[in-house]
Design a protein around this motif. Sequence first.
Motif, short mmCIF file in Angstrom:
data_model
loop_
_atom_site.label_atom_id
_atom_site.label_comp_id
_atom_site.label_asym_id
_atom_site.label_seq_id
_atom_site.Cartn_x
_atom_site.Cartn_y
_atom_site.Cartn_z
N VAL A 15 51.00 47.73 34.77
CA VAL A 15 51.33 47.05 36.02
C VAL A 15 52.78 47.34 36.37
N GLN A 16 53.00 47.81 37.59
CA GLN A 16 54.35 48.15 38.06
C GLN A 16 54.75 47.22 39.19
N ASP A 17 56.06 47.03 39.36
CA ASP A 17 56.54 46.13 40.41
C ASP A 17 56.06 46.61 41.78
N GLY B 185 58.33 40.03 34.05
CA GLY B 185 59.31 39.62 35.05
C GLY B 185 59.32 40.48 36.30
N LEU B 186 58.15 40.93 36.73
CA LEU B 186 58.05 41.77 37.93
C LEU B 186 58.02 40.87 39.16
N ALA B 187 59.04 40.96 39.99
CA ALA B 187 59.23 39.98 41.07
C ALA B 187 58.28 40.19 42.24
N ASN B 188 57.78 41.40 42.43
CA ASN B 188 57.04 41.71 43.66
C ASN B 188 55.58 42.05 43.41
N VAL B 189 55.03 41.55 42.32
CA VAL B 189 53.61 41.73 42.04
C VAL B 189 52.84 40.57 42.68
N ARG B 190 51.76 40.90 43.40
CA ARG B 190 50.89 39.88 43.97
C ARG B 190 49.49 40.08 43.41
N LEU C 221 49.02 30.68 38.16
CA LEU C 221 50.03 29.89 38.87
C LEU C 221 50.95 29.16 37.89
N ALA C 222 50.38 28.66 36.80
CA ALA C 222 51.20 27.96 35.80
C ALA C 222 52.23 28.87 35.17
N LEU C 223 51.94 30.17 35.14
CA LEU C 223 52.87 31.15 34.56
C LEU C 223 53.83 31.73 35.60
N GLY C 224 53.70 31.29 36.84
CA GLY C 224 54.60 31.75 37.88
C GLY C 224 54.19 33.03 38.56
N LEU C 225 52.96 33.50 38.34
CA LEU C 225 52.49 34.70 39.03
C LEU C 225 52.17 34.37 40.48
N LYS C 226 52.41 35.32 41.37
CA LYS C 226 52.15 35.13 42.79
C LYS C 226 50.71 35.50 43.11
#
Length: 234
Positions: free
Chosen positions: A34-36, A59-64, A77-82
């Motif tokens: 998985v890449q940003d 810690g990839l900020a722009n993964v949806r 969601l609990a892990l902060g994934l978008k």
Amino acid sequence: MASSRATARQQGPLSDALRERYKHDAAKAAAEMVQDGMRVGLGTGTTVAHLLPAIAERGLANVRCAATSPATERAALALGLKLADLDELGDLDIAIDGADQIDPGAWLVKGGGRALTREKIVAAAAKVFVVIASEEKAVGELGPPVPLELMRFGARCTLTKLGQARLRDGAESPDGGLIADYLGAVGDPRELSARLSAAPGVIEHGLFAPEMVSVILIAGAAGVQRREGGKPLG
């Protein structure tokens, strides 16, 4: 990571601790793909439970991500994934999911977690579909049960027409379909896939053809080994 058409098999049944370690190893290897900026399909099940933190830790900020079940959605969601709806994301760059059985030709049985229809939609929407598993999921040939999602209307008639099939007690899909299992011999999976797809009342079945699969990562005593499916990478 070793590349092989076969996986070293553990002698005797795996302990629970070893099975979970292998699931973790396969999930971690897939998370590295998985890449940003990617749009990612998230499967459902116990191996995906290891995948979600492995992606979050990167810690990839722009993964949806698009989730295939409420359980995966809550955990992500609990892990902060978008998260976003699949229709909003459109074509996915990659989807990652587990499997109940994997044969040498890259045919899969999936859907033990009841989300088989969503899982197949997400796999088809992905440019790359990666399957992750511990080594006991690699089998010489596919066998029953093959999960099914059925319409509620006429479900008993559908089961009668299918023959060797039965409902799971109290089980339904995330979209309210009834979950059943086909218990007959699989034989040629392509022939059975066509038969199940043609049966009125069957919404979807858990046979996934090799052309849906890009990569299979199977973790065991020899490490994480890679098999190729029939869907090209990129």
